[in-house]
Write a protein that holds these residues in place. Structure first.
Motif, PDB file in Angstrom:
ATOM      1  N   ALA A   1       6.639 -18.458 -39.401  1.00 30.71           N
ATOM      2  CA  ALA A   1       7.261 -17.180 -39.049  1.00 30.71           C
ATOM      3  C   ALA A   1       8.776 -17.229 -39.144  1.00 30.71           C
ATOM      4  O   ALA A   1       9.424 -16.173 -39.162  1.00 30.71           O
ATOM      5  CB  ALA A   1       6.850 -16.786 -37.628  1.00 30.71           C
ATOM      6  N   SER A   2       9.358 -18.423 -39.242  1.00 33.30           N
ATOM      7  CA  SER A   2      10.816 -18.543 -39.171  1.00 33.30           C
ATOM      8  C   SER A   2      11.543 -17.927 -40.358  1.00 33.30           C
ATOM      9  O   SER A   2      12.767 -17.831 -40.348  1.00 33.30           O
ATOM     10  CB  SER A   2      11.218 -20.019 -39.023  1.00 33.30           C
ATOM     11  OG  SER A   2      10.850 -20.771 -40.169  1.00 33.30           O
ATOM     12  N   SER A   3      10.815 -17.495 -41.383  1.00 29.67           N
ATOM     13  CA  SER A   3      11.438 -16.769 -42.492  1.00 29.67           C
ATOM     14  C   SER A   3      11.478 -15.264 -42.232  1.00 29.67           C
ATOM     15  O   SER A   3      12.088 -14.525 -43.011  1.00 29.67           O
ATOM     16  CB  SER A   3      10.668 -17.016 -43.795  1.00 29.67           C
ATOM     17  OG  SER A   3      10.748 -18.369 -44.178  1.00 29.67           O
ATOM     18  N   HIS A   4      10.836 -14.832 -41.161  1.00 33.44           N
ATOM     19  CA  HIS A   4      10.690 -13.403 -40.882  1.00 33.44           C
ATOM     20  C   HIS A   4      11.029 -13.140 -39.412  1.00 33.44           C
ATOM     21  O   HIS A   4      10.302 -13.582 -38.518  1.00 33.44           O
ATOM     22  CB  HIS A   4       9.272 -12.936 -41.163  1.00 33.44           C
ATOM     23  CG  HIS A   4       8.758 -13.337 -42.521  1.00 33.44           C
ATOM     24  ND1 HIS A   4       9.033 -12.626 -43.655  1.00 33.44           N
ATOM     25  CD2 HIS A   4       8.010 -14.402 -42.911  1.00 33.44           C
ATOM     26  CE1 HIS A   4       8.477 -13.218 -44.689  1.00 33.44           C
ATOM     27  NE2 HIS A   4       7.842 -14.292 -44.274  1.00 33.44           N
ATOM     28  N   SER A   5      12.101 -12.412 -39.172  1.00 35.14           N
ATOM     29  CA  SER A   5      12.525 -12.199 -37.789  1.00 35.14           C
ATOM     30  C   SER A   5      11.498 -11.396 -36.993  1.00 35.14           C
ATOM     31  O   SER A   5      11.276 -11.667 -35.806  1.00 35.14           O
ATOM     32  CB  SER A   5      13.882 -11.492 -37.759  1.00 35.14           C
ATOM     33  OG  SER A   5      13.818 -10.239 -38.424  1.00 35.14           O
ATOM     34  N   THR A   6      10.843 -10.431 -37.626  1.00 28.26           N
ATOM     35  CA  THR A   6       9.853  -9.621 -36.910  1.00 28.26           C
ATOM     36  C   THR A   6       8.674 -10.483 -36.471  1.00 28.26           C
ATOM     37  O   THR A   6       8.233 -10.419 -35.306  1.00 28.26           O
ATOM     38  CB  THR A   6       9.350  -8.471 -37.792  1.00 28.26           C
ATOM     39  OG1 THR A   6      10.459  -7.643 -38.157  1.00 28.26           O
ATOM     40  CG2 THR A   6       8.320  -7.631 -37.050  1.00 28.26           C
ATOM     41  N   HIS A   7       8.154 -11.304 -37.361  1.00 22.38           N
ATOM     42  CA  HIS A   7       7.036 -12.180 -37.013  1.00 22.38           C
ATOM     43  C   HIS A   7       7.459 -13.215 -35.974  1.00 22.38           C
ATOM     44  O   HIS A   7       6.676 -13.581 -35.094  1.00 22.38           O
ATOM     45  CB  HIS A   7       6.494 -12.878 -38.259  1.00 22.38           C
ATOM     46  CG  HIS A   7       5.817 -11.959 -39.233  1.00 22.38           C
ATOM     47  ND1 HIS A   7       5.450 -10.678 -38.906  1.00 22.38           N
ATOM     48  CD2 HIS A   7       5.433 -12.146 -40.524  1.00 22.38           C
ATOM     49  CE1 HIS A   7       4.872 -10.109 -39.944  1.00 22.38           C
ATOM     50  NE2 HIS A   7       4.854 -10.975 -40.945  1.00 22.38           N
ATOM     51  N   THR A   8       8.697 -13.709 -36.108  1.00 30.62           N
ATOM     52  CA  THR A   8       9.199 -14.677 -35.121  1.00 30.62           C
ATOM     53  C   THR A   8       9.158 -14.076 -33.721  1.00 30.62           C
ATOM     54  O   THR A   8       8.677 -14.706 -32.767  1.00 30.62           O
ATOM     55  CB  THR A   8      10.637 -15.101 -35.470  1.00 30.62           C
ATOM     56  OG1 THR A   8      10.620 -15.913 -36.658  1.00 30.62           O
ATOM     57  CG2 THR A   8      11.266 -15.910 -34.335  1.00 30.62           C
ATOM     58  N   ARG A   9       9.648 -12.859 -33.585  1.00 33.91           N
ATOM     59  CA  ARG A   9       9.668 -12.215 -32.260  1.00 33.91           C
ATOM     60  C   ARG A   9       8.247 -11.921 -31.772  1.00 33.91           C
ATOM     61  O   ARG A   9       7.959 -12.027 -30.574  1.00 33.91           O
ATOM     62  CB  ARG A   9      10.507 -10.943 -32.314  1.00 33.91           C
ATOM     63  CG  ARG A   9      11.988 -11.228 -32.522  1.00 33.91           C
ATOM     64  CD  ARG A   9      12.847  -9.984 -32.465  1.00 33.91           C
ATOM     65  NE  ARG A   9      14.238 -10.298 -32.758  1.00 33.91           N
ATOM     66  CZ  ARG A   9      15.110 -10.784 -31.880  1.00 33.91           C
ATOM     67  NH1 ARG A   9      14.724 -10.988 -30.633  1.00 33.91           N
ATOM     68  NH2 ARG A   9      16.355 -11.056 -32.238  1.00 33.91           N
ATOM     69  N   THR A  10       7.358 -11.598 -32.701  1.00 38.97           N
ATOM     70  CA  THR A  10       5.963 -11.359 -32.312  1.00 38.97           C
ATOM     71  C   THR A  10       5.366 -12.612 -31.691  1.00 38.97           C
ATOM     72  O   THR A  10       4.732 -12.547 -30.620  1.00 38.97           O
ATOM     73  CB  THR A  10       5.131 -10.939 -33.545  1.00 38.97           C
ATOM     74  OG1 THR A  10       5.584  -9.665 -34.000  1.00 38.97           O
ATOM     75  CG2 THR A  10       3.657 -10.848 -33.197  1.00 38.97           C
ATOM     76  N   LEU A  11       5.564 -13.751 -32.333  1.00 40.83           N
ATOM     77  CA  LEU A  11       4.989 -15.003 -31.820  1.00 40.83           C
ATOM     78  C   LEU A  11       5.669 -15.434 -30.523  1.00 40.83           C
ATOM     79  O   LEU A  11       4.994 -15.871 -29.575  1.00 40.83           O
ATOM     80  CB  LEU A  11       5.087 -16.107 -32.874  1.00 40.83           C
ATOM     81  CG  LEU A  11       3.855 -16.256 -33.786  1.00 40.83           C
ATOM     82  CD1 LEU A  11       3.670 -15.024 -34.663  1.00 40.83           C
ATOM     83  CD2 LEU A  11       3.966 -17.510 -34.659  1.00 40.83           C
ATOM     84  N   ILE A  12       6.985 -15.325 -30.472  1.00 40.46           N
ATOM     85  CA  ILE A  12       7.701 -15.725 -29.257  1.00 40.46           C
ATOM     86  C   ILE A  12       7.307 -14.830 -28.083  1.00 40.46           C
ATOM     87  O   ILE A  12       7.067 -15.319 -26.966  1.00 40.46           O
ATOM     88  CB  ILE A  12       9.224 -15.697 -29.496  1.00 40.46           C
ATOM     89  CG1 ILE A  12       9.626 -16.861 -30.406  1.00 40.46           C
ATOM     90  CG2 ILE A  12       9.985 -15.775 -28.172  1.00 40.46           C
ATOM     91  CD1 ILE A  12      11.100 -16.874 -30.778  1.00 40.46           C
ATOM     92  N   ASN A  13       7.218 -13.547 -28.318  1.00 40.48           N
ATOM     93  CA  ASN A  13       6.817 -12.627 -27.244  1.00 40.48           C
ATOM     94  C   ASN A  13       5.396 -12.895 -26.767  1.00 40.48           C
ATOM     95  O   ASN A  13       5.047 -12.596 -25.614  1.00 40.48           O
ATOM     96  CB  ASN A  13       6.949 -11.184 -27.712  1.00 40.48           C
ATOM     97  CG  ASN A  13       8.396 -10.748 -27.884  1.00 40.48           C
ATOM     98  OD1 ASN A  13       9.301 -11.362 -27.320  1.00 40.48           O
ATOM     99  ND2 ASN A  13       8.627  -9.703 -28.661  1.00 40.48           N
ATOM    100  N   ALA A  14       4.573 -13.479 -27.649  1.00 37.83           N
ATOM    101  CA  ALA A  14       3.197 -13.813 -27.266  1.00 37.83           C
ATOM    102  C   ALA A  14       3.109 -15.163 -26.566  1.00 37.83           C
ATOM    103  O   ALA A  14       2.030 -15.548 -26.105  1.00 37.83           O
ATOM    104  CB  ALA A  14       2.304 -13.809 -28.502  1.00 37.83           C
ATOM    105  N   GLY A  15       4.245 -15.874 -26.502  1.00 36.62           N
ATOM    106  CA  GLY A  15       4.261 -17.137 -25.780  1.00 36.62           C
ATOM    107  C   GLY A  15       4.398 -18.377 -26.623  1.00 36.62           C
ATOM    108  O   GLY A  15       4.213 -19.496 -26.117  1.00 36.62           O
ATOM    109  N   ALA A  16       4.724 -18.253 -27.904  1.00 34.54           N
ATOM    110  CA  ALA A  16       4.881 -19.439 -28.761  1.00 34.54           C
ATOM    111  C   ALA A  16       5.976 -20.350 -28.206  1.00 34.54           C
ATOM    112  O   ALA A  16       7.015 -19.891 -27.732  1.00 34.54           O
ATOM    113  CB  ALA A  16       5.211 -19.022 -30.185  1.00 34.54           C
TER     114      ALA A  16
END
Length: 323
Positions: A88-103
């Motif tokens: 996900a680190s190439s995509h800020s939107t996906h990064t925030r999705t995973l982090i917000n889910a607890g990654a």
């Protein structure tokens, strides 16, 4: 599409790395749900150990949020120890999705890199806007500011100064703003602007060892894109490009243009104030040895060292006109 899968196995695999259907790029949400209802494994890995969540997290049109909601494991690692957050680190939107889910932003791969360090070490000018947003998300989630991260930012800044003059003018303002954001976020001073040779002044660099002189000449004489405007710059560019392609890329992109550059190399070392006969003979032998895009470290060092030596013998700029 469901009819196709109804006639086959829901965990059937395809593509280079034999990924399951759940991992396919652009697979519709409806089909994802249907495959899971038919018994597809949400954690089925491809041959590199990458799960569907890895694939979707690394694709601009992936659906990581859907897979997470359906039970995908955020911390499942691939064969290199990377969690989906790395993809996900190439995509800020996906990064925030995973982090917000607890990654876990502190998870490390087999090289000891966090997802943030992994991305920053691979970031170049065209990636800076996404990288700045990704970095901000990680720092906000508790990623510590480390010297390794600061060093990565410093290298990004240096790299950008090397290519600034050839950067896409339309993208330049946004990229500069993203770089400024990264420098501020990590408390790193910007790299010094690159000063190129003016094409007429005597060529001189202050460095004792030949590798340091070569690097200084590269920064001074070789443009961000295209051929150099002096023969001195061109011989440094040719030696550096060939060494980088063979030594750093295994000759994967070796083609007629590299062979042409290599064929010109001995002639440049024989022009103006030439290298001694023995050095010129060695240059010709090196050109033959490297002509297939393969060579060892000693050979690659020698083509750069001989180029550096020739420039030292010829401080007066010689105009170069590309063929």
């Amino acid at each position: 599409m469901q009819a196709v899968f109804e006639a086959s196995i829901v965990n059937a695999r395809g593509g280079t790395w034999k990924a399951p259907a759940l991992s396919y790029d652009g697979v519709p949400a409806e089909l994802i749900r249907w495959l899971l209802a038919q018994g597809a494994d949400i954690h089925a890995p491809d041959e590199r150990g990458r799960t569907p969540l890895h694939h979707h997290s690394g694709s601009w049109n992936g659906q990581p949020a859907l897979l997470i909601g359906l039970g995908a494991d955020l911390e499942r690692t691939d064969d290199s120890g990377r969690t989906p957050l790395f993809d996900a680190s190439s995509h800020s939107t996906h990064t925030r999705t995973l982090i917000n889910a607890g990654a876990n932003v502190l998870a490390v791969n087999d090289d000891g890199e966090t997802a943030l360090l992994y991305r920053l070490r691979r970031t170049r000018g065209s990636d800076l806007v996404q990288a700045a947003s990704v970095a901000a998300a990680h720092i906000q989630a508790g990623a510590p500011l480390t010297q390794e991260l600061q060093h990565a930012i410093h290298l990004i800044s240096e790299d950008f100064e090397q290519i600034r003059e050839a950067f896409d003018e339309a993208a330049l303002p946004g990229t500069e703003a993203a770089l400024a954001q990264l420098l501020k976020l990590f408390s790193v001073e910007p790299a010094a602007p690159v000063v190129r040779h003016d094409g007429v002044s005597p060529i001189k660099v202050n460095a004792a060892a030949w590798p340091d002189r070569f690097n200084a000449l590269w920064d001074y004489l070789v443009p961000a894109a295209g051929s150099a405007n002096t023969v001195q710059g061109e011989v440094i560019r040719v030696a550096g490009r060939i060494a980088a392609e063979i030594g750093g890329n295994g000759g994967a992109n070796w083609n007629s243009r590299y062979r042409e550059m290599l064929s010109e190399y001995p002639a440049m070392l024989a022009s103006a104030v030439p290298l001694p006969d023995a050095d010129r003979a060695e240059a010709r032998a090196l050109a033959r040895a490297l002509s297939r895009g393969r060579g060892n470290e000693e050979e690659l060092d020698r083509i750069r060292e001989l180029a550096t030596r020739w420039v030292g013998l010829n401080p007066t700029p010689i105009p170069h006109t590309p063929r």
